[in-house]
Design a protein around this motif. Structure first.
Motif, PDB file in Angstrom:
ATOM      1  N   ARG A  47      10.961   2.515  -8.615  1.00  0.00           N
ATOM      2  CA  ARG A  47      10.951   1.100  -9.014  1.00  0.00           C
ATOM      3  C   ARG A  47      11.315   0.885 -10.483  1.00  0.00           C
ATOM      4  O   ARG A  47      11.802  -0.179 -10.850  1.00  0.00           O
ATOM      5  CB  ARG A  47       9.577   0.494  -8.744  1.00  0.00           C
ATOM      6  N   THR A  48      11.021   1.887 -11.324  1.00  0.00           N
ATOM      7  CA  THR A  48      11.281   1.710 -12.768  1.00  0.00           C
ATOM      8  C   THR A  48      12.558   2.409 -13.214  1.00  0.00           C
ATOM      9  O   THR A  48      12.870   2.432 -14.410  1.00  0.00           O
ATOM     10  CB  THR A  48      10.096   2.239 -13.605  1.00  0.00           C
ATOM     11  N   GLY A  49      13.293   3.000 -12.263  1.00  0.00           N
ATOM     12  CA  GLY A  49      14.581   3.609 -12.590  1.00  0.00           C
ATOM     13  C   GLY A  49      14.461   4.917 -13.345  1.00  0.00           C
ATOM     14  O   GLY A  49      15.408   5.362 -13.986  1.00  0.00           O
ATOM     15  N   GLN A  50      13.293   5.567 -13.293  1.00  0.00           N
ATOM     16  CA  GLN A  50      13.104   6.850 -13.969  1.00  0.00           C
ATOM     17  C   GLN A  50      13.620   7.974 -13.060  1.00  0.00           C
ATOM     18  O   GLN A  50      13.420   7.911 -11.846  1.00  0.00           O
ATOM     19  CB  GLN A  50      11.621   7.081 -14.274  1.00  0.00           C
ATOM     20  N   PRO A  51      14.304   9.004 -13.612  1.00  0.00           N
ATOM     21  CA  PRO A  51      14.768  10.111 -12.763  1.00  0.00           C
ATOM     22  C   PRO A  51      13.607  10.745 -11.999  1.00  0.00           C
ATOM     23  O   PRO A  51      12.502  10.890 -12.533  1.00  0.00           O
ATOM     24  CB  PRO A  51      15.357  11.104 -13.774  1.00  0.00           C
ATOM     25  N   LEU A  52      13.850  11.117 -10.743  1.00  0.00           N
ATOM     26  CA  LEU A  52      12.779  11.658  -9.911  1.00  0.00           C
ATOM     27  C   LEU A  52      12.381  13.074 -10.311  1.00  0.00           C
ATOM     28  O   LEU A  52      11.308  13.536  -9.997  1.00  0.00           O
ATOM     29  CB  LEU A  52      13.213  11.631  -8.428  1.00  0.00           C
ATOM     30  N   CYS A  53      13.278  13.799 -10.991  1.00  0.00           N
ATOM     31  CA  CYS A  53      12.904  15.130 -11.464  1.00  0.00           C
ATOM     32  C   CYS A  53      13.594  15.403 -12.797  1.00  0.00           C
ATOM     33  O   CYS A  53      14.638  14.839 -13.070  1.00  0.00           O
ATOM     34  CB  CYS A  53      13.247  16.207 -10.454  1.00  0.00           C
ATOM     35  N   ILE A  54      12.982  16.249 -13.611  1.00  0.00           N
ATOM     36  CA  ILE A  54      13.577  16.644 -14.886  1.00  0.00           C
ATOM     37  C   ILE A  54      14.197  18.005 -14.669  1.00  0.00           C
ATOM     38  O   ILE A  54      13.501  19.004 -14.498  1.00  0.00           O
ATOM     39  CB  ILE A  54      12.515  16.685 -15.999  1.00  0.00           C
ATOM     40  N   ASP A  96       0.855  -1.192   0.000  1.00  0.00           N
ATOM     41  CA  ASP A  96       0.000   0.000   0.000  1.00  0.00           C
ATOM     42  C   ASP A  96       0.887   1.236   0.000  1.00  0.00           C
ATOM     43  O   ASP A  96       1.792   1.349   0.844  1.00  0.00           O
ATOM     44  CB  ASP A  96      -0.918   0.002   1.226  1.00  0.00           C
ATOM     45  N   VAL A  97       0.625   2.135  -0.944  1.00  0.00           N
ATOM     46  CA  VAL A  97       1.413   3.365  -1.066  1.00  0.00           C
ATOM     47  C   VAL A  97       0.469   4.552  -0.934  1.00  0.00           C
ATOM     48  O   VAL A  97      -0.594   4.570  -1.573  1.00  0.00           O
ATOM     49  CB  VAL A  97       2.148   3.432  -2.439  1.00  0.00           C
ATOM     50  N   ARG A  98       0.837   5.544  -0.094  1.00  0.00           N
ATOM     51  CA  ARG A  98       0.027   6.742   0.006  1.00  0.00           C
ATOM     52  C   ARG A  98      -0.091   7.391  -1.362  1.00  0.00           C
ATOM     53  O   ARG A  98       0.884   7.450  -2.107  1.00  0.00           O
ATOM     54  CB  ARG A  98       0.644   7.732   1.001  1.00  0.00           C
ATOM     55  N   ARG A  99      -1.286   7.869  -1.676  1.00  0.00           N
ATOM     56  CA  ARG A  99      -1.532   8.402  -3.027  1.00  0.00           C
ATOM     57  C   ARG A  99      -0.531   9.503  -3.383  1.00  0.00           C
ATOM     58  O   ARG A  99      -0.049   9.580  -4.503  1.00  0.00           O
ATOM     59  CB  ARG A  99      -2.966   8.942  -3.122  1.00  0.00           C
ATOM     60  N   GLY A 100      -0.180  10.343  -2.430  1.00  0.00           N
ATOM     61  CA  GLY A 100       0.764  11.434  -2.676  1.00  0.00           C
ATOM     62  C   GLY A 100       2.182  10.954  -2.951  1.00  0.00           C
ATOM     63  O   GLY A 100       2.999  11.686  -3.511  1.00  0.00           O
ATOM     64  N   ASP A 101       2.505   9.707  -2.550  1.00  0.00           N
ATOM     65  CA  ASP A 101       3.860   9.156  -2.752  1.00  0.00           C
ATOM     66  C   ASP A 101       3.947   8.219  -3.960  1.00  0.00           C
ATOM     67  O   ASP A 101       5.022   7.679  -4.257  1.00  0.00           O
ATOM     68  CB  ASP A 101       4.302   8.371  -1.501  1.00  0.00           C
ATOM     69  N   LEU A 102       2.806   8.006  -4.632  1.00  0.00           N
ATOM     70  CA  LEU A 102       2.763   6.983  -5.689  1.00  0.00           C
ATOM     71  C   LEU A 102       3.724   7.282  -6.843  1.00  0.00           C
ATOM     72  O   LEU A 102       4.456   6.389  -7.308  1.00  0.00           O
ATOM     73  CB  LEU A 102       1.322   6.845  -6.233  1.00  0.00           C
ATOM     74  N   VAL A 103       3.742   8.535  -7.303  1.00  0.00           N
ATOM     75  CA  VAL A 103       4.599   8.889  -8.454  1.00  0.00           C
ATOM     76  C   VAL A 103       6.061   8.590  -8.142  1.00  0.00           C
ATOM     77  O   VAL A 103       6.761   7.954  -8.938  1.00  0.00           O
ATOM     78  CB  VAL A 103       4.405  10.382  -8.836  1.00  0.00           C
ATOM     79  N   GLU A 104       6.545   9.047  -6.964  1.00  0.00           N
ATOM     80  CA  GLU A 104       7.955   8.804  -6.593  1.00  0.00           C
ATOM     81  C   GLU A 104       8.255   7.309  -6.485  1.00  0.00           C
ATOM     82  O   GLU A 104       9.325   6.850  -6.894  1.00  0.00           O
ATOM     83  CB  GLU A 104       8.287   9.497  -5.257  1.00  0.00           C
ATOM     84  N   GLU A 105       7.300   6.539  -5.953  1.00  0.00           N
ATOM     85  CA  GLU A 105       7.512   5.100  -5.785  1.00  0.00           C
ATOM     86  C   GLU A 105       7.613   4.403  -7.149  1.00  0.00           C
ATOM     87  O   GLU A 105       8.462   3.528  -7.345  1.00  0.00           O
ATOM     88  CB  GLU A 105       6.379   4.499  -4.952  1.00  0.00           C
ATOM     89  N   ILE A 106       6.756   4.791  -8.101  1.00  0.00           N
ATOM     90  CA  ILE A 106       6.809   4.201  -9.450  1.00  0.00           C
ATOM     91  C   ILE A 106       8.135   4.556 -10.121  1.00  0.00           C
ATOM     92  O   ILE A 106       8.793   3.693 -10.718  1.00  0.00           O
ATOM     93  CB  ILE A 106       5.612   4.670 -10.309  1.00  0.00           C
ATOM     94  N   LYS A 107       8.547   5.831  -9.992  1.00  0.00           N
ATOM     95  CA  LYS A 107       9.827   6.257 -10.593  1.00  0.00           C
ATOM     96  C   LYS A 107      10.996   5.494  -9.971  1.00  0.00           C
ATOM     97  O   LYS A 107      11.932   5.098 -10.666  1.00  0.00           O
ATOM     98  CB  LYS A 107      10.014   7.767 -10.409  1.00  0.00           C
TER      99      LYS A 107
END
Length: 509
Positions: free
Chosen positions: A501-508, A488-499
């Motif tokens: 796990r998938t190795g995507q940079p956290l910010c552009i 379970d991931v807090r909705r506000g933390d979901l984007v960071e958690e997906i990034k």
């Protein structure tokens, strides 16, 4: 048109009459007589061109590419482009067709393969045959003295296609060129380094880069007794030695091109030699070849080139091969061609070349052909034969039965219960806005099992599951498709958690 419609009506009525007689079991003679009338009417009518059977296919020498094939192509292009950019190249583009006179007289015997277009408003046009001549025209038009550029685009050749070997009439070329006045052999060595880097990165097998120089070839032809007027046509014959035996090439030179047999024999003594820097040094001592000014310049430059190649750590991949000719008319100096090597059948045998996958060379006079004042801009470049590389990679994947992902989706937004379409749409929109590659199934109430199955088939690594309980708790259930682990991931933390796990940079940045 009205006449045809009237005939069609008569055929229809006569056909009905024949069918009626058959149903009434009329005499054979009467049926035969009426059938004859029907056939006569049909003959008058002739075939209806609008109803001719249309064969749905791609034109000869072209093909479509499936999502799987395009995924492979994108990966190959990515390797090539990253290498070009690593070496500081800029990118340009030019029109797919040029004025016919721009292309005429630049390709030797291959000029017959150029696609000419119909007259368009007073301009005679042709589809581009390669990317090099348009590049030279671009330099002359824009009065550029130096540029390092790459260009990836389709070119067209009216060739006999061999599609299983990656030979087409429409195909991609990936070109890298350095234009400008620089010290000898430094840009040439970098082009060979780039060629080796790309072929090594693509892991398509062992390769060898053959190197020669047009000045050495021309000097060799001169001392062997080839008339000046036959240099280019004999050069074209020598260029076939990778596909034909020396005897076949000699027969073409003598039988078709009128060269004296003894001259052909003298050429044969040279063009069957290949080696490394030691062969360059040997030919510098050759009593005849070393007396030819052009050949001597070429040999000295090749010796310097081998020094730079050793510093780049690629001299073991390079072979000085006197049979390499590169049939295009515009080459003036160093020329090279990379071939894949076939593993020898018996120990001790030399590896065999199974086809060119990259080529290039120096062309110092091409820009001057377009410049009104004849201003020359020295150029050297290379072209990667991506179609042949695609064919090799595709065949290898088929043999290995390797799965290729055709999308880059990171997460599927799914629901565990019915009537949650609005929540799925809101969440997927949030993810898209945050730069996450996300999908959802286009059904109001999809079954969870179907959603998970879609992820497995498409290779999507994560599932963001919304349920009634999750909505109450303000969380999203994030599931790993491979391990089936759920957190379970807090909705506000979901984007960071997906990034994360998938190795995507956290910010552009």
């Amino acid at each position: 048109m009205a006449e045809r419609a009237a005939l069609e009506e008569l055929v229809k009525l006569q056909g009905e009459r024949v069918r009626g007689l058959k149903q009434q079991k009329a005499s054979a003679e009467l049926i035969e007589e009426e059938v004859a009338k029907l056939l006569k009417l049909k003959a008058q009518l002739g075939p209806d061109e609008s109803k001719q059977k249309f064969v749905l296919k791609t034109p000869k020498g072209t093909r479509d590419y499936s999502p799987r094939q395009m995924a492979v192509r994108e990966k190959v292009f990515d390797v090539i482009i990253r290498c070009f950019k690593r070496h500081g190249a800029e990118v340009i583009d030019t029109p797919v067709f040029e004025l016919k006179e721009t292309l005429t007289g630049k390709y030797g015997e291959d000029s017959k393969l150029i696609y000419d277009l119909k007259d368009q408003g007073g301009e005679l046009l042709s589809l581009r045959y390669d990317l090099t001549v348009p590049f030279a025209r671009y330099l002359a038009m824009n009065k550029l003295n130096n540029i390092k550029r790459y260009h990836i685009a389709k070119v067209y050749r009216r060739d006999n296609p061999a599609m299983t070997r990656g030979r087409y009439r429409e195909f991609y070329q990936c070109d890298f060129d350095i234009a400008g006045n620089f010290d000898p052999m430094i840009p040439d060595a970098e082009c060979l380094k780039i060629m080796c880097e790309i072929l090594s990165s693509l892991q398509i097998g062992d390769f060898l880069v053959k190197v020669n120089d047009r000045r050495i070839l021309d000097g060799m032809f001169a001392i062997c007794g080839v008339p000046d007027s036959k240099f280019r046509t004999i050069c074209s014959s020598v260029d076939k030695l990778d596909k034909m035996s020396w005897e076949e090439v000699k027969n073409e030179m003598v039988g078709e091109k009128g060269l004296a047999p003894e001259v052909a024999d003298r050429i044969g003594d040279y063009v069957q030699q290949h080696g490394g820097v030691s062969l360059v040094e040997q030919l510098l001592q050759d009593p005849k070849l070393s007396q030819n000014k052009q050949a001597l310049e070429g040999l000295r430059d090749l010796k310097l080139l081998f020094e730079y190649l050793a510093l780049f750590g690629i001299d073991d991949k390079i072979s000085f091969d006197l049979s390499l000719a590169r049939g295009l008319d515009y080459y003036t100096g160093v020329i090279y061609e990379a071939v894949l090597l076939q593993t020898p059948a018996q120990a001790g045998e030399e590896p065999l070349g199974v086809g060119s996958v990259a080529a290039g060379g120096r062309y110092d006079g091409l820009v001057g052909m377009f410049d009104p004042k004849g201003r020359k801009v020295p150029c050297v470049g290379l072209s990667i034969g991506v179609e042949r590389i695609f064919s090799i990679v595709e065949q290898r994947l088929e043999v290995l039965e390797e799965k290729v992902r055709t999308t880059e989706t990171q997460v599927l937004v799914a629901s565990a219960q019915k009537k949650l379409l609005e929540e799925r749409l809101k969440l997927v929109s949030e993810l898209w806005d945050a730069g996450i590659k996300a999908e959802l199934l286009y059904k109001k109430n999809p079954k969870l099992l179907n959603q998970l199955q879609y992820c497995e088939e498409a290779g999507i690594p994560l599932v963001a599951i919304i349920g009634e309980q999750e909505l109450k708790d303000g969380v999203i259930k994030l599931r790993s498709v491979t391990s089936r682990e759920e957190v379970d991931v807090r909705r506000g933390d979901l984007v960071e958690e997906i990034k994360r796990r998938t190795g995507q940079p956290l910010c552009i940045c």
